[in-house]
Scaffold this motif. Structure first.
Motif, PDB file in Angstrom:
ATOM      1  N   VAL A   1      -7.214  25.764  10.945  1.00  0.00           N
ATOM      2  CA  VAL A   1      -7.120  24.640  11.880  1.00  0.00           C
ATOM      3  C   VAL A   1      -7.369  23.336  11.141  1.00  0.00           C
ATOM      4  CG1 VAL A   1      -8.144  23.560  13.918  1.00  0.00           C
ATOM      5  CG2 VAL A   1      -7.725  26.027  13.895  1.00  0.00           C
ATOM      6  N   ARG A   2      -8.396  23.326  10.300  1.00  0.00           N
ATOM      7  CA  ARG A   2      -8.714  22.116   9.535  1.00  0.00           C
ATOM      8  C   ARG A   2      -7.595  21.769   8.572  1.00  0.00           C
ATOM      9  NH1 ARG A   2     -13.995  24.483   9.888  1.00  0.00           N
ATOM     10  NH2 ARG A   2     -13.667  25.669   7.964  1.00  0.00           N
ATOM     11  N   GLU A   3      -6.934  22.789   8.011  1.00  0.00           N
ATOM     12  CA  GLU A   3      -5.844  22.546   7.057  1.00  0.00           C
ATOM     13  C   GLU A   3      -4.545  22.169   7.749  1.00  0.00           C
ATOM     14  OE1 GLU A   3      -5.540  26.065   4.708  1.00  0.00           O
ATOM     15  OE2 GLU A   3      -7.476  25.753   3.702  1.00  0.00           O
ATOM     16  N   GLY A   4      -4.468  22.352   9.052  1.00  0.00           N
ATOM     17  CA  GLY A   4      -3.283  21.926   9.784  1.00  0.00           C
ATOM     18  C   GLY A   4      -2.236  22.995  10.014  1.00  0.00           C
ATOM     19  N   GLN A   5      -2.508  24.231   9.617  1.00  0.00           N
ATOM     20  CA  GLN A   5      -1.521  25.290   9.826  1.00  0.00           C
ATOM     21  C   GLN A   5      -1.681  25.988  11.175  1.00  0.00           C
ATOM     22  OE1 GLN A   5      -1.772  27.272   5.638  1.00  0.00           O
ATOM     23  NE2 GLN A   5       0.213  27.874   6.479  1.00  0.00           N
ATOM     24  N   TRP A   6      -2.847  25.937  11.739  1.00  0.00           N
ATOM     25  CA  TRP A   6      -3.149  26.660  12.989  1.00  0.00           C
ATOM     26  C   TRP A   6      -3.387  25.633  14.094  1.00  0.00           C
ATOM     27  CZ3 TRP A   6      -4.499  32.206  12.889  1.00  0.00           C
ATOM     28  CH2 TRP A   6      -4.767  32.725  14.161  1.00  0.00           C
ATOM     29  N   GLU A   7      -2.663  25.767  15.209  1.00  0.00           N
ATOM     30  CA  GLU A   7      -2.788  24.828  16.321  1.00  0.00           C
ATOM     31  C   GLU A   7      -3.456  25.504  17.517  1.00  0.00           C
ATOM     32  OE1 GLU A   7      -0.098  21.705  18.991  1.00  0.00           O
ATOM     33  OE2 GLU A   7       0.898  23.303  17.851  1.00  0.00           O
ATOM     34  N   PRO A   8      -4.723  25.210  17.783  1.00  0.00           N
ATOM     35  CA  PRO A   8      -5.333  25.686  19.021  1.00  0.00           C
ATOM     36  C   PRO A   8      -4.989  24.699  20.139  1.00  0.00           C
ATOM     37  CG  PRO A   8      -6.996  24.694  17.600  1.00  0.00           C
ATOM     38  CD  PRO A   8      -5.670  24.496  16.937  1.00  0.00           C
ATOM     39  N   ASN A   9      -4.277  25.172  21.134  1.00  0.00           N
ATOM     40  CA  ASN A   9      -3.818  24.300  22.206  1.00  0.00           C
ATOM     41  C   ASN A   9      -3.609  25.154  23.442  1.00  0.00           C
ATOM     42  OD1 ASN A   9      -2.862  21.889  23.465  1.00  0.00           O
ATOM     43  ND2 ASN A   9      -1.969  21.242  21.510  1.00  0.00           N
ATOM     44  N   GLY A  10      -3.284  24.574  24.562  1.00  0.00           N
ATOM     45  CA  GLY A  10      -2.962  25.370  25.733  1.00  0.00           C
ATOM     46  C   GLY A  10      -3.720  24.988  26.980  1.00  0.00           C
ATOM     47  N   GLY A  11      -4.971  24.543  26.828  1.00  0.00           N
ATOM     48  CA  GLY A  11      -5.651  23.890  27.927  1.00  0.00           C
ATOM     49  C   GLY A  11      -6.440  24.750  28.880  1.00  0.00           C
ATOM     50  N   VAL A  12      -6.124  26.036  29.059  1.00  0.00           N
ATOM     51  CA  VAL A  12      -6.799  26.836  30.078  1.00  0.00           C
ATOM     52  C   VAL A  12      -7.478  28.045  29.437  1.00  0.00           C
ATOM     53  CG1 VAL A  12      -5.490  26.149  32.105  1.00  0.00           C
ATOM     54  CG2 VAL A  12      -4.537  27.874  30.595  1.00  0.00           C
ATOM     55  N   TRP A  13      -8.510  28.546  30.129  1.00  0.00           N
ATOM     56  CA  TRP A  13      -9.322  29.635  29.581  1.00  0.00           C
ATOM     57  C   TRP A  13      -8.470  30.857  29.259  1.00  0.00           C
ATOM     58  CZ3 TRP A  13     -13.737  29.706  27.298  1.00  0.00           C
ATOM     59  CH2 TRP A  13     -14.456  30.891  27.153  1.00  0.00           C
ATOM     60  N   VAL A  14      -7.624  31.259  30.193  1.00  0.00           N
ATOM     61  CA  VAL A  14      -6.598  32.272  29.940  1.00  0.00           C
ATOM     62  C   VAL A  14      -5.305  31.759  30.567  1.00  0.00           C
ATOM     63  CG1 VAL A  14      -8.253  34.195  29.965  1.00  0.00           C
ATOM     64  CG2 VAL A  14      -7.028  33.606  32.053  1.00  0.00           C
ATOM     65  N   GLU A  15      -4.202  32.376  30.187  1.00  0.00           N
ATOM     66  CA  GLU A  15      -2.924  32.014  30.803  1.00  0.00           C
ATOM     67  C   GLU A  15      -2.872  32.683  32.178  1.00  0.00           C
ATOM     68  OE1 GLU A  15       0.206  32.886  28.013  1.00  0.00           O
ATOM     69  OE2 GLU A  15      -0.757  31.717  26.426  1.00  0.00           O
ATOM     70  N   SER A  16      -3.391  31.970  33.153  1.00  0.00           N
ATOM     71  CA  SER A  16      -3.705  32.562  34.448  1.00  0.00           C
ATOM     72  C   SER A  16      -2.526  32.494  35.404  1.00  0.00           C
ATOM     73  CB  SER A  16      -4.894  31.831  35.076  1.00  0.00           C
ATOM     74  OG  SER A  16      -4.513  30.526  35.459  1.00  0.00           O
ATOM     75  N   ASP A  17      -2.665  33.246  36.491  1.00  0.00           N
ATOM     76  CA  ASP A  17      -1.826  33.029  37.649  1.00  0.00           C
ATOM     77  C   ASP A  17      -2.185  31.670  38.235  1.00  0.00           C
ATOM     78  OD1 ASP A  17      -0.013  34.434  39.786  1.00  0.00           O
ATOM     79  OD2 ASP A  17      -1.626  33.490  40.902  1.00  0.00           O
ATOM     80  N   THR A  18      -1.228  31.034  38.947  1.00  0.00           N
ATOM     81  CA  THR A  18      -1.540  29.739  39.550  1.00  0.00           C
ATOM     82  C   THR A  18      -1.336  29.726  41.060  1.00  0.00           C
ATOM     83  OG1 THR A  18       0.658  28.688  39.426  1.00  0.00           O
ATOM     84  CG2 THR A  18      -0.696  28.650  37.432  1.00  0.00           C
TER      85      THR A  18
END
Length: 992
Positions: A251-268
């Motif tokens: 992540v620090r090196e820029g190869q890994w992107e943590p993104n997505g915003g929600v705890w799990v990809e939930s039902d809505t």
């Protein structure tokens, strides 16, 4: 070589290998096929260890692992393989098919991948296109240079080098400033929290997938990868701290992107609004705390439709971009846009883009498991609708659902597609940066707007499948609401009391985990359902303890001179309702009195051998409590406001008539002097249908299910179970095949709601159960409650856009109204409704057999309610009654306590208008302040909404859903004043 493993087995394989002389400075891979599919639906998944280091996963998509120099330089290696056999569509016995150490000629490898990519492009280009002919000649001439007479000879490898040089130079000669679209590729692996495997398997899938990603990043420095689930990151941090630190380094090196915003990809559609807020709150806080990143992208590629509340929740969580794909599984209409602004019900807008790459086998389906071959790239651009506004697509690539991720073949293919003539340019890049470029590009464009929910037209079965899960989810959400507000009261009112923030957050994380889009919707295997029910049981046990502790702390601090009963009301308005108290011998001959000394009505109730005391309470303060004194009951008091026989029942509101089948043949509103049922039609009709969709049983209800309707008519018993001063109950029991439906139709003395308290002992498969109420209402749209508001959906099928609404999601109520009258159908744990013409139906049960052959068998409990009303839902008590049905009163008996510090009656906070609902009271995440969350739900605008607290305020600010970005609000003494626009969510932070 035979191997172990049938169903859900772990097998270890260990060996040592000698590196042959002369190989140490050459590229080598370990090739292993452990547990191939062998004609079945799944393969084994393995983690490869070299000298104890978890090098990479080996699975159906990754059969080779590159040996880096620190291992290749050693004379001997210790190899270990931890193989999991799988759980779904397994062969009876797994087979260890192959294990080899392979030396790779890098020129041959590069020539293969480049030639393979060019050939695949040639196959998708139009046969009359000039670029196709040029590429075909170039590839043909290059391959003609390869000498196949003596494979693996020096001459063979020399010819490989010549062919590669020729092909590379030929491609360079073809490059020019060609006008072409671009593809932003991003490595991705969709990892279901549970589906055809259990949650503890997912934890291992994540570790395997992430080790493969890290290993490939070492080989391909340009490779970038996104993963979006904080829950999985947390699992990895707990299970493998070393792996988690390696991820953080990338992540620090820029190869890994943590993104997505929600705890799990939930039902809505099924979670409450507050649950959706917590998905964002907990998800974004994790990303910020662990990675120092404030994420801006919501990533839900596989969720089954999207609530109209999402845009506002995103904007108030600091998120502007939304990426998804599965809406294009819809059956009847192709969604009109692929890049657009999505406008929420309050007017908030977010930028959306869909992945348009084709499915693995279905060209018309968009896919989040992109293969990134030339065919996928070409078809993605062909599919894309906004070509005039945007020339750059977003394309995730990598195997997913069960993890796996990108492969070497995919990364080599991307390298080869950087600048092929006649083909979009493919480059790897981060998702958030893609959206930033997209937003800049669209600033001066006429971007299309979608104003409404994003409805999934093909997966309506998920509103009902696995009923126990859905009921447990509803109960857990309500319990957490009550636990938080009651602990807020006790912490604020009683010195020395501590708010149990840590345990509350842990319970919320479990609930959010279970709201994953294959768990809560009910589309997983049976073992997942069993696990989730166990998790819900733990949540309910913990939450109940926290709630009860807070209630007892409050009750025991109340000043009273005699024995008393404290009744807690956790919804935000004054309430007249019935509280149920478990029977003890001390209750015999007793009732309670209010502060004026007036006795309250009581009624002894027996259900299924259990005795309880019902007490009718009036004017209970909202978000607070009321204390009553125990007094002797006057046994001569008689109230005869309710009557019932097996054929009819009546209170001050209605007269109901039943036929011999137990159906309602007349429902007369006495106060409005109006018959609610149409002539010659019955209400509360139980209807059963064959439920055999073409594909995806747990996911899908096909509309043709309605062609085979059977009305349940075998009424085996009916009896008057109760007629008392508070309520009357008629008990009906129907038999259908091996299943039994028991129902208690309940009328109250002082409540206009008609409750149908229902027990279903179900032993059918591939059947769908609904209850139908035809009503004498003329309307073309029905109103459905959704998170933080409501939405209108058609009751007709005028156009193809109307047709899919034969089944719709809702939260606690659906209403149909004409100008001056309406009827609402409420529920306490159901989510699937349909309203066609003048018939309202609630889906009570279904029992698919795939992927869980035993889905929804056995005993189930639920309540639905009918609420006729004058006026429309806006000027009646629909929302209030739906909340009351779902949030029961709680009672605590206390002894005399003249030294108590709390008053007999208390309300923590009140709102001065009936179109704003105070949804949540909780402690702030980071300091000793309180969060009060409200929403406007009648589509009214109000410039001066007032909150009045029980005491004076030291400070108050408005915050977003992340409890950040403080803005001043007007406050004076114990009042706060602010504005609210239609359907707005507002969070106020308060210090006392």
């Amino acid at each position: 070589m035979s191997g172990g493993g049938g169903y859900d087995q772990i097998v270890w394989f260990r060996t040592s290998i000698q590196i042959p002389d002369g190989w140490h400075d050459q590229k080598m891979v370990i090739r292993i096929l452990a547990g191939p599919r062998d004609g079945y639906g799944s393969a084994a998944e393995s983690q490869l260890y070299v000298n104890g280091f978890p090098l990479q996963a080996l699975d159906v998509w990754h059969e080779e692992a590159w040996l880096p120099p620190e291992f290749a330089s050693q004379p001997e290696l210790q190899i270990a393989l931890r193989s999991w056999s799988g759980m779904y569509q397994n062969p009876p016995q797994r087979r260890f098919a192959e294990a080899r150490l392979v030396r790779i000629d890098e020129d041959a490898e590069q020539l293969y991948y480049m030639a393979d990519t060019i050939l695949k492009l040639i196959l998708v280009l139009n046969e009359h296109e000039y670029k196709r002919a040029v590429l075909l000649n170039l590839l043909n001439n290059a391959l003609q240079m390869v000498s196949f007479y003596q494979i693996r000879s020096a001459k063979f490898y020399q010819s490989i080098r010549q062919a590669l040089d020729f092909l590379q130079q030929g491609l360079l000669d073809l490059q020019y400033d060609e006008l072409k679209p671009k593809v932003n590729a991003i490595g991705h692996s969709h990892i279901d929290m549970a589906w055809m495997w259990r949650s503890h398997h997912t934890r291992e899938k994540a570790r395997r997938t992430f080790s493969t990603v890290l290993h490939l990043m070492r080989q391909y420095p340009e490779y970038q990868f996104i993963h979006t689930s904080p829950q999985l990151y947390k699992f990895v941090k707990e299970d493998d701290p070393v792996l988690f630190e390696r991820i953080k380094e990338k992540v620090r090196e820029g190869q890994w992107e943590p993104n997505g915003g929600v705890w799990v990809e939930s039902d809505t559609n099924i979670p409450t609004g507050e649950s959706l807020v917590r998905q964002f709150l907990y998800g974004k806080r994790f990303f910020k705390q662990e990675f120092g990143i404030d994420t801006k992208v919501l990533w839900l590629p596989d969720t089954f439709g999207f609530s109209w509340a999402i845009p506002q929740i995103m904007k108030k969580s600091g998120m502007s971009y939304f990426a998804c794909s599965c809406i294009h599984w819809s059956k009847y209409n192709r969604f009109p846009h692929d890049t657009f602004n999505w406008r929420g019900m309050d007017g908030s807008e977010v930028l959306v883009t869909f992945f348009t790459a084709p499915g693995e086998t279905i060209r018309s389906h968009y896919n989040y498991n992109g293969l990134i071959a030339p065919y996928d790239v070409q078809v993605a651009w062909e599919h894309y609708r906004e070509k005039r506004q945007n020339e750059e697509l977003l394309m995730p690539f990598g195997w997913g659902d069960g993890g796996g991720g990108p492969t070497r073949e995919m990364l080599e293919s991307i390298r080869a597609q950087a600048n092929l003539p006649g083909h979009p340019s493919v480059q790897i890049g981060k998702v958030e940066r893609y959206f930033e470029r997209l937003a800049d590009r669209l600033e001066k464009e006429d971007v299309k707007v979608w104003d409404g929910e994003i409805f999934q037209e093909n997966l309506q079965g998920v509103y009902t499948s696995q009923a126990r899960n859905k009921r447990a989810n509803r109960l857990s959400e309500i319990l957490m609401h009550d636990t938080e507000c009651l602990n807020a009261f006790s912490t604020a009112l009683i010195p020395g009391t501590t708010y149990p923030q840590k345990i509350i957050n842990e319970n919320w994380e479990k609930i959010l985990h279970l709201q994953f889009h294959d768990v809560l919707p009910g589309t997983s295997i049976h073992a997942v359902v069993d696990d989730s029910l166990q998790d819900y049981a733990e949540i309910i046990q913990s939450g109940t303890e926290l709630r009860d502790n807070a209630e007892h702390a409050l009750a025991n601090a109340i000043c009273t001179d005699i024995d008393a009963l404290v009744i807690f009301n956790t919804i935000p308005w004054q309430r007249n309702d019935v509280v149920t108290i478990p029977w003890t011998s001390q209750l015999a001959g007793k009732t309670i009195s209010n502060s004026e000394g007036t006795s309250l009505l009581t009624q002894e109730s027996y259900e299924d051998g259990e005795k309880k005391l019902l007490v009718e309470c009036n004017h209970l303060p909202g978000l607070g409590f009321q204390t009553y004194h125990w007094i002797p009951r006057n046994m001569n008091t008689s109230v005869r406001d309710i009557q019932a026989t097996v054929d009819w029942m009546e209170n001050q509101y209605y007269h109901l008539q039943f036929n011999a089948l137990g159906q309602i043949t007349s429902l007369f509103d006495k106060q409005q002097e109006r018959e609610i049922l149409p002539p010659q039609q019955a209400g509360n009709v139980l209807q059963i249908f064959e439920d055999r969709p073409f594909d995806g049983e747990a996911w899908v209800i096909d509309p043709y299910y309605q062609d085979k309707l059977t009305v349940i008519e075998n009424l085996v018993t009916r009896e008057v179970e109760e007629v008392g001063p508070i309520r009357a109950v008629i008990r009906f029991q129907w038999q259908y095949s091996n299943s039994t439906i028991t129902q208690r139709v309940t009328l109250y003395r002082n409540n206009p709601r008609i409750d149908f308290r229902t027990s279903i002992d179900w032993h059918q498969h591939q059947m769908l159960l609904k209850v139908a109420f035809p009503v004498g209402i003329r309307m073309t749209y029905a109103t459905y409650e959704i998170q933080f508001g409501n939405i209108q959906r058609p009751t007709h099928q005028n156009t193809s856009l109307d047709v899919p609404h034969f089944e719709n999601p809702a939260q606690k109520w659906v209403d149909v109204s004409e100008g001056d009258y309406g009827v609402a159908l409420l529920n306490d744990c159901k989510y699937g409704y349909d309203v066609k013409d003048n018939v309202m139906r609630l889906t009570l049960h279904r029992s698919p057999t795939e992927p869980d052959p035993q889905a929804d068998q056995g005993l189930h409990q639920l309540t639905y309610s009918l609420l006729p009303h004058a006026g429309t839902w806006r000027n009646s008590q629909v929302a209030e009654q739906a909340y009351a049905l779902n949030y029961p009163l709680h009672a605590v008996s206390i002894p005399p306590n003249p030294a108590g510090i709390l008053p007999a009656q208390f309300s923590w906070v009140t709102v001065d208008c009936d179109h704003v609902i105070l949804e949540t009271v909780k402690m702030a995440e980071d300091d000793d302040a309180w969060i009060v969350r409200l929403y406007e739900y009648k589509q009214f605008r109000n410039e001066r909404v007032q909150l009045q607290f029980w005491r004076d305020i030291k400070q108050a600010v408005e915050v977003d859903l992340m409890e950040e970005h403080e803005e001043p609000v007007e406050f004076d003494a114990n009042q706060i004043t602010f504005s609210m626009r239609p359907y707005e969510i507002k969070s106020i932070k308060v210090w006392f």
